[in-house]
Design a protein around this motif. Sequence first.
Motif, PDB file in Angstrom:
ATOM      1  N   GLU A 247      66.652-136.021   4.957  1.00  0.00           N
ATOM      2  CA  GLU A 247      66.037-134.861   5.615  1.00  0.00           C
ATOM      3  C   GLU A 247      65.146-134.103   4.649  1.00  0.00           C
ATOM      4  O   GLU A 247      64.047-133.673   5.005  1.00  0.00           O
ATOM      5  CB  GLU A 247      67.114-133.921   6.172  1.00  0.00           C
ATOM      6  CG  GLU A 247      67.596-134.287   7.553  1.00  0.00           C
ATOM      7  CD  GLU A 247      68.219-133.085   8.256  1.00  0.00           C
ATOM      8  OE1 GLU A 247      68.243-131.989   7.669  1.00  0.00           O
ATOM      9  OE2 GLU A 247      68.671-133.255   9.391  1.00  0.00           O
TER      10      GLU A 247
ATOM     11  N   LEU B  75      61.191-133.538   4.967  1.00  0.00           N
ATOM     12  CA  LEU B  75      60.602-132.200   4.954  1.00  0.00           C
ATOM     13  C   LEU B  75      59.485-132.112   3.916  1.00  0.00           C
ATOM     14  O   LEU B  75      58.393-131.599   4.203  1.00  0.00           O
ATOM     15  CB  LEU B  75      61.681-131.162   4.653  1.00  0.00           C
ATOM     16  CG  LEU B  75      61.203-129.715   4.543  1.00  0.00           C
ATOM     17  CD1 LEU B  75      60.574-129.260   5.855  1.00  0.00           C
ATOM     18  CD2 LEU B  75      62.359-128.799   4.166  1.00  0.00           C
TER      19      LEU B  75
ATOM     20  N   ILE C  24      62.986-120.810   8.876  1.00  0.00           N
ATOM     21  CA  ILE C  24      63.950-121.881   9.121  1.00  0.00           C
ATOM     22  C   ILE C  24      65.075-121.830   8.086  1.00  0.00           C
ATOM     23  O   ILE C  24      66.256-121.998   8.420  1.00  0.00           O
ATOM     24  CB  ILE C  24      63.249-123.258   9.112  1.00  0.00           C
ATOM     25  CG1 ILE C  24      62.432-123.419  10.400  1.00  0.00           C
ATOM     26  CG2 ILE C  24      64.259-124.395   8.974  1.00  0.00           C
ATOM     27  CD1 ILE C  24      61.556-124.642  10.413  1.00  0.00           C
TER      28      ILE C  24
ATOM     29  N   ASP D 266      69.003-121.296   9.017  1.00  0.00           N
ATOM     30  CA  ASP D 266      70.050-122.211   8.557  1.00  0.00           C
ATOM     31  C   ASP D 266      71.114-121.484   7.748  1.00  0.00           C
ATOM     32  O   ASP D 266      72.294-121.856   7.769  1.00  0.00           O
ATOM     33  CB  ASP D 266      69.432-123.335   7.722  1.00  0.00           C
ATOM     34  CG  ASP D 266      68.616-124.309   8.563  1.00  0.00           C
ATOM     35  OD1 ASP D 266      68.794-124.302   9.800  1.00  0.00           O
ATOM     36  OD2 ASP D 266      67.809-125.063   7.992  1.00  0.00           O
TER      37      ASP D 266
ATOM     38  N   THR E   4      65.587-130.429  17.829  1.00  0.00           N
ATOM     39  CA  THR E   4      66.091-130.830  16.518  1.00  0.00           C
ATOM     40  C   THR E   4      64.939-130.890  15.520  1.00  0.00           C
ATOM     41  O   THR E   4      63.768-130.927  15.892  1.00  0.00           O
ATOM     42  CB  THR E   4      66.792-132.196  16.580  1.00  0.00           C
ATOM     43  OG1 THR E   4      65.861-133.184  17.068  1.00  0.00           O
ATOM     44  CG2 THR E   4      67.989-132.138  17.507  1.00  0.00           C
ATOM     45  N   ARG E   5      65.285-130.911  14.250  1.00  0.00           N
ATOM     46  CA  ARG E   5      64.261-130.976  13.205  1.00  0.00           C
ATOM     47  C   ARG E   5      63.441-132.264  13.313  1.00  0.00           C
ATOM     48  O   ARG E   5      63.987-133.333  13.555  1.00  0.00           O
ATOM     49  CB  ARG E   5      64.911-130.963  11.818  1.00  0.00           C
ATOM     50  CG  ARG E   5      65.525-129.642  11.406  1.00  0.00           C
ATOM     51  CD  ARG E   5      66.281-129.872  10.122  1.00  0.00           C
ATOM     52  NE  ARG E   5      66.931-128.675   9.635  1.00  0.00           N
ATOM     53  CZ  ARG E   5      66.503-127.968   8.595  1.00  0.00           C
ATOM     54  NH1 ARG E   5      65.424-128.350   7.941  1.00  0.00           N
ATOM     55  NH2 ARG E   5      67.141-126.890   8.197  1.00  0.00           N
TER      56      ARG E   5
ATOM     57  N   LEU F  51      58.752-129.014  13.398  1.00  0.00           N
ATOM     58  CA  LEU F  51      59.708-127.940  13.140  1.00  0.00           C
ATOM     59  C   LEU F  51      59.549-126.768  14.106  1.00  0.00           C
ATOM     60  O   LEU F  51      60.408-125.891  14.164  1.00  0.00           O
ATOM     61  CB  LEU F  51      59.544-127.418  11.705  1.00  0.00           C
ATOM     62  CG  LEU F  51      59.861-128.413  10.586  1.00  0.00           C
ATOM     63  CD1 LEU F  51      59.438-127.834   9.243  1.00  0.00           C
ATOM     64  CD2 LEU F  51      61.340-128.749  10.572  1.00  0.00           C
TER      65      LEU F  51
ATOM     66  N   TYR G 275      62.321-126.367  16.793  1.00  0.00           N
ATOM     67  CA  TYR G 275      63.567-126.039  16.099  1.00  0.00           C
ATOM     68  C   TYR G 275      63.578-124.556  15.733  1.00  0.00           C
ATOM     69  O   TYR G 275      64.584-123.858  15.900  1.00  0.00           O
ATOM     70  CB  TYR G 275      63.686-126.906  14.842  1.00  0.00           C
ATOM     71  CG  TYR G 275      64.913-126.637  14.001  1.00  0.00           C
ATOM     72  CD1 TYR G 275      66.142-127.192  14.333  1.00  0.00           C
ATOM     73  CD2 TYR G 275      64.841-125.834  12.864  1.00  0.00           C
ATOM     74  CE1 TYR G 275      67.273-126.945  13.554  1.00  0.00           C
ATOM     75  CE2 TYR G 275      65.954-125.590  12.079  1.00  0.00           C
ATOM     76  CZ  TYR G 275      67.163-126.149  12.430  1.00  0.00           C
ATOM     77  OH  TYR G 275      68.279-125.901  11.665  1.00  0.00           O
TER      78      TYR G 275
END
Length: 360
Positions: free
Chosen positions: A128, A132, A190, A194, A306-307, A319, A322
Amino acid sequence: MSADSRVDLDHLPDGVLVAGPDARITALNVAAERVLERSRADLLGQDVRIALPLRDIEGQRWWECTDPWSGLATRTGHRERLLLLPGETKPVEVLVTATYRRAERGAPVEAVVLGLRDAKSRQRTQEEQGALISTVAHELRSPLTSVKGFTATLLRRWDRFTDDQKRFMLETIEHDADRVTRLIGELLDISRIDAGRLEVHAQPVDLAAAARRHVERMVASGSDERKFVVHASPHLPEVWADPDRLDQVMANLLENAVRHGDGTVTLDLVATSEVLSGSEPEPVVAVSVSDEGEGIDEENLQRVFTRFWHSHRRGGTGLGLYLVRGLVEAHGGRISVGRAASGGAEFRFTLPASVPDHVA
């Protein structure tokens, strides 16, 4: 450990195992059973050093190297490490974090708490993070290349261009700088979502006025005015929301409809009541953004928020949606996606029409 405490441990996503002052296992949760591939009944009461003969990747016995109960009295634990456990056919890879509990600094260890994660979790996290970095680098490269190119051109050949040409290049630089600023802002939001640190500064907001304002911005940016239709029920109640966060939600949904949809983009705003956080319905304002495109395949509906999710038409960071979900839920609202009556995609979100407790 009490039954209530064990239930609490079972709600944790990562494995937790506790060994007492005599090194015997006193508690573990369901996630630990799954990671260790051992049952609770098999492990409780066992000496953790014998039940879990952990070794590092070089083959050294981890318990002998760390020695929590007889080692240095100043130690508080160990950072996460990849360790191996004997398995039926091959070693089991486990990510282990250790914390030593003492009554006071320098006192004997009363308990060793192990945090346990499947090594596949780290692999997924690394993948992930790699995705990113790759996505952000790709999205930053284009506007920064444009900014660099036009800036260098203007500095070296300023006298060769007309005022209109200079204005065009400066407007392009400003537009691309705004793209970079927005992307960085989204990444920061983001990370706050999180970490559970997103701040919402709520105040009364007229959603219908906000929707029309965003349509005007899309038209000012070059979209055809006839592409948008806004239907707002009369006497809509105000919602309590953070105007800046709400702008992010509206901008993302409208741009998503224009970029990935087709035909007319319709915004419907209605007052209704829905169950949000409690058991009783409460007043909300529901906003639907729909288009007349191909819509989203049924098998992808669960993945939209979702991402890094992309439709078959790639573009963007993956993104945006999300982030939209995180922002709506931070306001105590709900968001969903489905198929519109026109056949395209329909995104629908609700916001409380009264002051919710968590933003009061």
